[in-house]
Design an enzyme around this catalytic site. Sequence first.
Site, PDB file in Angstrom:
ATOM      1  N   CYS A 135       0.824  -1.217   0.000  1.00 52.84           N
ATOM      2  CA  CYS A 135       0.000   0.000   0.000  1.00 52.84           C
ATOM      3  C   CYS A 135       0.855   1.263   0.000  1.00 52.84           C
ATOM      4  CB  CYS A 135      -0.916  -0.021   1.230  1.00 52.84           C
ATOM      5  SG  CYS A 135      -1.896   1.464   1.412  1.00 52.84           S
ATOM      6  N   CYS A 138      -0.610   4.110   2.263  1.00 54.43           N
ATOM      7  CA  CYS A 138      -0.403   3.935   3.704  1.00 54.43           C
ATOM      8  C   CYS A 138       1.059   4.153   4.075  1.00 54.43           C
ATOM      9  CB  CYS A 138      -0.789   2.522   4.155  1.00 54.43           C
ATOM     10  SG  CYS A 138      -2.164   1.782   3.299  1.00 54.43           S
ATOM     11  N   ASP A 139       1.973   3.619   3.280  1.00 56.93           N
ATOM     12  CA  ASP A 139       3.364   3.532   3.717  1.00 56.93           C
ATOM     13  C   ASP A 139       4.338   4.439   2.958  1.00 56.93           C
ATOM     14  OD1 ASP A 139       2.578   1.637   5.562  1.00 56.93           O
ATOM     15  OD2 ASP A 139       2.795  -0.003   4.146  1.00 56.93           O
TER      16      ASP A 139
END
Length: 307
Positions: A135, A138-139
């Site tokens: 992701c 997200c990261d």
Amino acid sequence: MAPTDYELVIIGGGPAGLTAGIYAARAKMDVIMYEKAALGGQVIVSDWIENYPGFPDGISGYDLGEKMLAQAKNLGLPIEIEDVTGIEVDGEKKIVHLGNNRSVTTKAIIIATGASPKKLNVGESNFMGKGVSFCATCDGPFFRDKTVVAVGGGDTAVQESLFLTRFVKKLYLVHRRDELRATKILQERASKNDKIEFVWDSVVSGMDGFFSVENVRVKNLKTGEERSIKAEGCFIWIGINPNTSFLGRTLNLDDGGFIYTNGNMETSVPGVFAAGDVRTTPLKQIVTAVGDAAIAVMSAEHYIENL
Ligand SMILES: Cc1cc2nc3c(=O)[nH]c(=O)nc-3n(C[C@H](O)[C@H](O)[C@H](O)COP(=O)(O)OP(=O)(O)OC[C@H]3O[C@@H](n4cnc5c(N)ncnc54)[C@H](O)[C@@H]3O)c2cc1C
């Protein structure tokens, strides 16, 4: 037939499940939706959606998921955060087993449990949350000014890699062929991006590091040569596996574990329908998932009327 707790149970709260919920709630069906994790499904980890109609400048995946959820809630869809662990068919009555040893009965079920990212199985499980990610949204920010490897050649891999270049110093895009599968517009953007270096005809064969990823090993499929790329992250976008293990042998699945349906989204069991990425379909996108879901609700209504 004997009374059931619900007319319709929707399993999964991604675009397909939420759309099914919107249609069923508007039709005043006695419905409930179960979602085991985050409402919105895969969409909420997608950086930017440019191919869903109605948003001329595109929309972030998170915002699109939130809008779908708000629409379903405004129409009164009851939603519970529950893991569905199995379904059972007792003639016309269906039993839906939930994670907390509870079960509910229903006349019809729509399975919209989608899919999860495929793994490489080259040791990345040792580095989950320690450099390995599925992701970018997200990261990505954790990899500011770092070097990362991304794996894949389809739309998702290229779109998410482009997003990562906002943060990273350098991104190696490893693909098993010598050209991308992604749509032309994404290919053009990637080839013009100075931070992206393509590693063609290659696969990731392993990764090394003490606490977290330090090196990603890459093998050229044509020459057999293996080399190590010094990188702090490895993002994997090589396709998806269906979330159907909870079904056991109740329904006919294809070789990949996706649910067979006909054009009315009917599965091999009357009264059980499937929609979205979880079913055998040539295009797994938001627009197809929501279309499937609308048809599935119509079919479920017809099924219930004829009981
Ligand atoms: C990084 C990325 C980028 C993408 N970009 C695009 C794009 O630009 N355009 C586009 O059209 N598509 C894009 N997609 C694909 C799109 O997100 C999917 O096609 C779409 O989300 C499918 O919707 P769905 O509802 O079928 O499944 P999902 O979105 O997978 O939702 C399924 C839901 O079911 C839940 N669930 C699973 N098992 C259970 C269970 N046993 N009990 C209860 N709940 C369960 C899951 O937690 C999940 O929330 C992208 C996907 C990814 C990963």
